[in-house]
Design a protein around this motif. Structure first.
Motif, PDB file in Angstrom:
ATOM      1  N   PRO A  84       0.797  -1.237   0.000  1.00 45.38           N
ATOM      2  CA  PRO A  84       0.000   0.000   0.000  1.00 45.38           C
ATOM      3  C   PRO A  84       0.824   1.279   0.000  1.00 45.38           C
ATOM      4  O   PRO A  84       0.415   2.280  -0.584  1.00 45.38           O
ATOM      5  CB  PRO A  84      -0.847  -0.115   1.272  1.00 45.38           C
ATOM      6  N   GLU A  85       2.026   1.227   0.605  1.00 49.72           N
ATOM      7  CA  GLU A  85       2.832   2.465   0.659  1.00 49.72           C
ATOM      8  C   GLU A  85       3.369   2.870  -0.713  1.00 49.72           C
ATOM      9  O   GLU A  85       3.852   3.982  -0.892  1.00 49.72           O
ATOM     10  CB  GLU A  85       3.951   2.364   1.699  1.00 49.72           C
ATOM     11  N   LYS A  86       3.278   1.941  -1.688  1.00 44.99           N
ATOM     12  CA  LYS A  86       3.770   2.288  -3.036  1.00 44.99           C
ATOM     13  C   LYS A  86       2.622   2.530  -4.024  1.00 44.99           C
ATOM     14  O   LYS A  86       2.864   2.862  -5.182  1.00 44.99           O
ATOM     15  CB  LYS A  86       4.669   1.162  -3.555  1.00 44.99           C
ATOM     16  N   LEU A  87       1.391   2.367  -3.569  1.00 39.73           N
ATOM     17  CA  LEU A  87       0.257   2.477  -4.501  1.00 39.73           C
ATOM     18  C   LEU A  87       0.101   3.877  -5.086  1.00 39.73           C
ATOM     19  O   LEU A  87      -0.423   4.041  -6.177  1.00 39.73           O
ATOM     20  CB  LEU A  87      -1.047   2.067  -3.795  1.00 39.73           C
ATOM     21  N   HIS A  88       0.565   4.897  -4.347  1.00 37.81           N
ATOM     22  CA  HIS A  88       0.397   6.269  -4.855  1.00 37.81           C
ATOM     23  C   HIS A  88       1.240   6.526  -6.103  1.00 37.81           C
ATOM     24  O   HIS A  88       1.043   7.515  -6.792  1.00 37.81           O
ATOM     25  CB  HIS A  88       0.733   7.286  -3.753  1.00 37.81           C
ATOM     26  N   ARG A  89       2.180   5.610  -6.396  1.00 38.44           N
ATOM     27  CA  ARG A  89       3.019   5.800  -7.596  1.00 38.44           C
ATOM     28  C   ARG A  89       2.266   5.433  -8.877  1.00 38.44           C
ATOM     29  O   ARG A  89       2.665   5.817  -9.958  1.00 38.44           O
ATOM     30  CB  ARG A  89       4.269   4.930  -7.496  1.00 38.44           C
ATOM     31  N   LEU A  90       1.221   4.641  -8.746  1.00 42.20           N
ATOM     32  CA  LEU A  90       0.479   4.200  -9.943  1.00 42.20           C
ATOM     33  C   LEU A  90      -0.331   5.351 -10.543  1.00 42.20           C
ATOM     34  O   LEU A  90      -0.894   6.160  -9.818  1.00 42.20           O
ATOM     35  CB  LEU A  90      -0.482   3.068  -9.594  1.00 42.20           C
ATOM     36  N   ARG A  91      -0.392   5.396 -11.857  1.00 38.84           N
ATOM     37  CA  ARG A  91      -1.207   6.407 -12.539  1.00 38.84           C
ATOM     38  C   ARG A  91      -2.217   5.697 -13.441  1.00 38.84           C
ATOM     39  O   ARG A  91      -1.807   4.905 -14.303  1.00 38.84           O
ATOM     40  CB  ARG A  91      -0.328   7.328 -13.387  1.00 38.84           C
ATOM     41  N   PHE A  92      -3.468   5.967 -13.264  1.00 38.02           N
ATOM     42  CA  PHE A  92      -4.514   5.398 -14.110  1.00 38.02           C
ATOM     43  C   PHE A  92      -4.977   6.478 -15.090  1.00 38.02           C
ATOM     44  O   PHE A  92      -5.671   7.404 -14.680  1.00 38.02           O
ATOM     45  CB  PHE A  92      -5.710   4.942 -13.261  1.00 38.02           C
ATOM     46  N   PRO A  93      -4.625   6.385 -16.370  1.00 38.84           N
ATOM     47  CA  PRO A  93      -5.158   7.354 -17.355  1.00 38.84           C
ATOM     48  C   PRO A  93      -6.691   7.223 -17.414  1.00 38.84           C
ATOM     49  O   PRO A  93      -7.221   6.159 -17.067  1.00 38.84           O
ATOM     50  CB  PRO A  93      -4.524   6.914 -18.669  1.00 38.84           C
ATOM     51  N   PRO A  94      -7.414   8.284 -17.854  1.00 37.65           N
ATOM     52  CA  PRO A  94      -8.885   8.277 -17.763  1.00 37.65           C
ATOM     53  C   PRO A  94      -9.576   7.031 -18.299  1.00 37.65           C
ATOM     54  O   PRO A  94     -10.445   6.472 -17.638  1.00 37.65           O
ATOM     55  CB  PRO A  94      -9.283   9.524 -18.549  1.00 37.65           C
ATOM     56  N   SER A  95      -9.180   6.552 -19.497  1.00 35.71           N
ATOM     57  CA  SER A  95      -9.911   5.409 -20.062  1.00 35.71           C
ATOM     58  C   SER A  95      -9.661   4.155 -19.220  1.00 35.71           C
ATOM     59  O   SER A  95     -10.566   3.339 -18.998  1.00 35.71           O
ATOM     60  CB  SER A  95      -9.510   5.181 -21.517  1.00 35.71           C
ATOM     61  N   GLN A  96      -8.426   3.985 -18.741  1.00 36.12           N
ATOM     62  CA  GLN A  96      -8.107   2.809 -17.927  1.00 36.12           C
ATOM     63  C   GLN A  96      -8.742   2.925 -16.548  1.00 36.12           C
ATOM     64  O   GLN A  96      -9.156   1.921 -15.961  1.00 36.12           O
ATOM     65  CB  GLN A  96      -6.589   2.647 -17.838  1.00 36.12           C
TER      66      GLN A  96
END
Lengths: 251, 201
Positions: free
Chosen positions: A207-219
């Motif tokens: 969980p401490e690394k989840l903020h690194r993920l980026r979800f583009p709008p369609s995804q």
């Protein structure tokens, strides 16, 4: 009567009679707990600013002689996550995650991790983290902690590593390859390779690394639609806060 | 309630009264006894008043406060068209603010607050009607008088976002210490709000 102190995140408050309030809250040791705060509407000192949804607090509890409800003797505010109130997308994401965490109060051995993960998500949202990415990532992570984590690595029907075009089986809770699509029963959603990789990564990361993920709008949209349908199927109902998220992100 | 203790008519009144907020069975029994001893005229007047309450009281077409006509007395009063609109969550808040006597403009009752965990969104409140009023009634300032709770502040944030593009001044009531309060006994969150909403002396 012995009393105990516990950290808590407030989930729901309801009026109970003229002066009392019924409080639903998440704790690290007991999962979701219901308690009654006597005279809470009048006592500003015992519950100063405590009894608000999403507040992180410390409650002093004492068991009631009968029934499941605990007495909440007093509360102390630790973090009101006050920035969420001024950003409705972040607030909506926090509400969805809090409601899900409340639904996943079992198994008992996971309640501590569920509490910590929700607290982490609320801190990140309050600190300005992107709700579009934090919501799907933490939603999936909470599902995993609650024992509902979908299987992404191999086809739920044939067990082989799946190749595109991919599908997600709601009832089997995992990815299904195209050749097994017809054999696998139940509702099925198409899954693009990008979303597949992103969700697999979100579930594996701590969980401490989840903020690194980026979800583009369609995804993001595809991921959230999948997670919403999946949680509805397994929890037996839609989370109420989904509709608030949809209203706040519409247009 | 034991069936044998009271006659059926009395039991019916006690059962009806004990449904009221804050009224338990004992209080309901005391009230029923009072009604039993009261003159017939007084009881008839109460019954008539309750029936009229249900028949005549409705919501004002314009502000959604309680009214006994198409418009409530405040909306029907032409002198209150000052260009200021005070937004409240429910009619109880309107009555409390009106008792102060400071505000001379008109009101708008939202009919609740946004509630993320209950799934209550803007479509469940009278937000569309508020925006129509601001556009159509020459409103220059909207004052948001909503509770300083999560729901109240979220609603204030939302309404601010929707109203500002309409070119009106949008303000909200101050948050902080109550009159007669004591700084050293005040919780940290309230003090923080009081400091961040400080005004020039």
């Amino acid at each position: 009567m012995t009393s105990r102190q516990t950290p808590a995140i407030v989930l729901q408050i309801r009026d109970y009679g003229e002066a009392d309030r019924l409080v639903n809250f998440l704790t690290p040791d007991g999962g979701r707990v219901s308690g009654i705060a006597k005279h809470a509407k009048k006592s500003k000192r015992r519950f100063a600013n405590c009894l608000e949804p999403l507040n992180r607090v410390i409650f002093q509890l004492s068991p009631r002689p009968r029934g499941d409800l605990e007495f909440i003797q007093q509360g102390e505010l630790v973090n009101p996550f006050s920035h969420l109130r001024r950003d409705l997308r972040r607030l909506a994401a926090g509400a969805v995650l809090a409601e899900l965490a409340g639904e996943l109060s079992a198994p008992v051995e996971a309640t501590g991790s569920i509490f910590q993960t929700l607290n982490q998500a609320l801190e990140l949202l309050d600190g300005g983290g992107a709700p579009d990415s934090l919501l799907p990532a933490f939603f999936l992570h909470l599902l995993k902690l609650g024992g509902y984590g979908p299987r992404w690595r191999d086809c739920r029907q044939c067990g082989r590593e799946p190749a595109p075009p991919l599908y997600f089986s709601i009832s089997k809770g995992g990815v299904v390859c195209s050749s097994c699509r017809n054999a696998a029963a139940g509702p099925m959603l198409p899954l693009t390779p990008g979303v597949w990789k992103l969700l697999r990564l979100a579930q594996d990361l701590p969980p401490e690394k989840l903020h690194r993920l980026r979800f583009p709008p369609s995804q993001r949209d595809q991921s959230l639609a999948l997670l919403q349908k999946f949680s509805r199927h397994h929890l037996g109902r839609d989370l109420k806060s989904w509709s608030f998220w949809e209203k706040m992100t519409r247009g | 309630m034991s069936k044998g203790a009271y006659p059926a008519a009395l039991r019916r009144v006690i059962a009806a009264l004990s449904k009221w907020p804050g009224i338990g069975e004992k209080t309901a029994a005391r009230m029923a006894m009072y009604l039993l001893r009261a003159p017939r005229g007084e009881v008839g007047e109460l019954a008539q008043a309750l029936l009229e309450l249900k028949e005549k009281i409705r919501l004002c077409r314009r502000c959604f406060a309680f009214a006994d006509a198409d418009l409530c007395p405040l909306c029907a009063d032409g002198e209150r068209r000052t260009g200021q609109l005070l937004v409240v969550a429910d009619p109880g808040d309107l009555l409390a603010l009106e008792k102060v006597g400071w505000f001379k403009g008109q009101y708008h009752v939202l009919g609740g607050l946004l509630s993320p965990l209950e799934g209550v969104g803007p479509d469940d409140l009278r937000v569309r009607e508020l925006l129509e009023r601001v556009r159509g009634e020459g409103i220059q300032e909207v004052i948001l008088a909503l509770n300083p709770s999560l729901e109240g502040e979220a609603t204030t944030t939302y309404l601010g976002q929707e109203l500002r593009p309409l070119g009106v001044k949008v303000s909200h009531i101050a948050y902080g210490l109550p009159m007669g309060g004591d700084i050293k006994y005040t919780d940290q969150q309230t003090l923080k709000e009081a400091l961040s909403h400080r005004v020039e002396a």
